[in-house]
Design a protein around this motif. Structure first.
Motif, PDB file in Angstrom:
ATOM      1  N   ALA A  70       5.011 -19.406 -31.757  1.00  0.00           N
ATOM      2  CA  ALA A  70       4.014 -18.768 -32.863  1.00  0.00           C
ATOM      3  C   ALA A  70       4.624 -18.422 -34.157  1.00  0.00           C
ATOM      4  O   ALA A  70       3.838 -18.111 -35.174  1.00  0.00           O
ATOM      5  N   ALA A  73       3.335 -20.452 -37.724  1.00  0.00           N
ATOM      6  CA  ALA A  73       1.976 -20.206 -38.391  1.00  0.00           C
ATOM      7  C   ALA A  73       2.370 -18.652 -38.982  1.00  0.00           C
ATOM      8  O   ALA A  73       1.668 -18.523 -40.043  1.00  0.00           O
ATOM      9  N   ARG A  74       3.009 -17.891 -38.471  1.00  0.00           N
ATOM     10  CA  ARG A  74       3.365 -16.498 -39.240  1.00  0.00           C
ATOM     11  C   ARG A  74       4.073 -16.806 -40.616  1.00  0.00           C
ATOM     12  O   ARG A  74       3.805 -16.011 -41.347  1.00  0.00           O
ATOM     13  N   VAL A  76       4.108 -19.272 -42.474  1.00  0.00           N
ATOM     14  CA  VAL A  76       3.023 -19.841 -43.643  1.00  0.00           C
ATOM     15  C   VAL A  76       2.273 -18.594 -43.915  1.00  0.00           C
ATOM     16  O   VAL A  76       2.051 -18.514 -45.158  1.00  0.00           O
ATOM     17  N   ASP A  77       1.730 -17.970 -42.859  1.00  0.00           N
ATOM     18  CA  ASP A  77       0.819 -16.785 -43.577  1.00  0.00           C
ATOM     19  C   ASP A  77       1.588 -15.913 -44.274  1.00  0.00           C
ATOM     20  O   ASP A  77       0.955 -15.551 -45.371  1.00  0.00           O
ATOM     21  N   ARG A 122       5.308 -27.842 -36.162  1.00  0.00           N
ATOM     22  CA  ARG A 122       4.341 -26.754 -36.023  1.00  0.00           C
ATOM     23  C   ARG A 122       4.405 -26.289 -37.479  1.00  0.00           C
ATOM     24  O   ARG A 122       3.222 -25.793 -37.988  1.00  0.00           O
ATOM     25  N   ARG A 125       1.607 -28.336 -39.259  1.00  0.00           N
ATOM     26  CA  ARG A 125       0.392 -27.946 -38.799  1.00  0.00           C
ATOM     27  C   ARG A 125      -0.101 -26.807 -39.660  1.00  0.00           C
ATOM     28  O   ARG A 125      -1.178 -26.551 -40.099  1.00  0.00           O
ATOM     29  N   ALA A 126       0.890 -25.699 -39.578  1.00  0.00           N
ATOM     30  CA  ALA A 126       0.396 -24.381 -40.254  1.00  0.00           C
ATOM     31  C   ALA A 126       0.391 -24.548 -41.804  1.00  0.00           C
ATOM     32  O   ALA A 126      -0.608 -24.127 -42.496  1.00  0.00           O
TER      33      ALA A 126
END
Length: 261
Positions: A70, A73-74, A76-77, A122, A125-126
């Protein structure tokens, strides 16, 4: 050479030391805002303080264990929330265990792939939708160990080979999406990891530090150890529009250690 990177945004994993910290330093000097990612928040803070004191850029730190599915994605956000865009992803985090194959466990293999291979996948992808929007780029820091099998580097060599194929595959997708994807294979580079390698050779062969260094250089067929900033300088070039026609390249920066075609 003017690289025209001023005001752009880079996210660098494994940025708290060695090659990652050097990449961040070079990019900040070129005027890029940087998001520094690693597990050790205190070391990230040290690098961030140094960069803000020496370059007129914004620096963000994000503590994350990229083995956690997880977390990419966090990360990159958080970077996009802070800077509003992303122009460059430098996948650099990840070390693999070096040992006799028959002493390595399934857990060792799983851990080796979890951080470096799956972490790169990952993060890619993010970051991809944001890089597609800015027509940005990805640089994967892989390793010269991908070029030839080594008895004591079975995990690392396997991970690195997989990442070179992954780089080529994402570069193929990137042709249509407008995202450039390239890889760098560092050779012997003066980092903490290299210092541990010297200490290993000293123990195993009962050598002095100078003799161990000479042994490593001779076994690689090179005259000196590379500097982390030499990797950073090439990352900066690949991130710039000067390298706009470089796609899917795998560049060995190893002092000539790899002699294969």
């Amino acid at each position: 050479m003017e690289l025209e990177l001023y005001g752009k945004v880079a996210l660098i994993t494994g940025a708290n030391r060695g090659i990652g910290a050097a990449v961040a330093t070079v990019l900040a000097r070129e005027g890029m805002h940087v998001c520094l990612v690693a597990r050790d928040q205190s070391k990230l803070a040290e690098i961030a303080t140094r960069l803000t004191n020496t370059a007129q850029v914004q620096v963000q730190t994000v503590s994350a264990d990229l083995r956690d599915p997880a977390e990419p994605a966090r990360v990159v956000d958080e970077a996009v929330a802070r800077f509003g865009q992303l122009d460059l992803l430098v996948n650099n985090a990840g070390a693999t265990k070096r040992a006799d194959f028959f002493t390595l466990t399934d857990e060792d293999w799983q851990d080796g792939f979890a951080l470096k291979f799956h972490g790169y996948v990952r993060m890619t992808r993010a970051a991809w939708p944001h890089l597609r929007r800015t027509r940005g780029s990805i640089v994967n820091i892989v390793g010269i160990g991908a070029r030839a099998g080594s008895a004591e580097f079975t995990i690392g060599g396997s991970v690195n080979v997989a990442l070179l194929n992954f780089t080529k595959a994402m570069a193929d997708i990137g042709v249509d999406d407008g995202v450039r994807v390239n890889a760098i294979n560092p050779g012997l580079i003066e980092t903490d990891r290299f210092s541990r390698n010297i200490e290993r050779v000293m123990r195993e062969r009962t050598l002095s530090r100078e003799e161990a260094l000479s042994f490593l250089l001779q076994s690689h067929g090179t005259k000196r150890v590379g500097r982390p900033e030499e990797i950073g300088q090439f990352v900066a070039y690949l991130a710039s529009l000067r390298a706009d026609f470089i796609q899917g390249a795998i560049v060995d920066i190893d002092g000539g250690a790899n002699r294969a075609l």
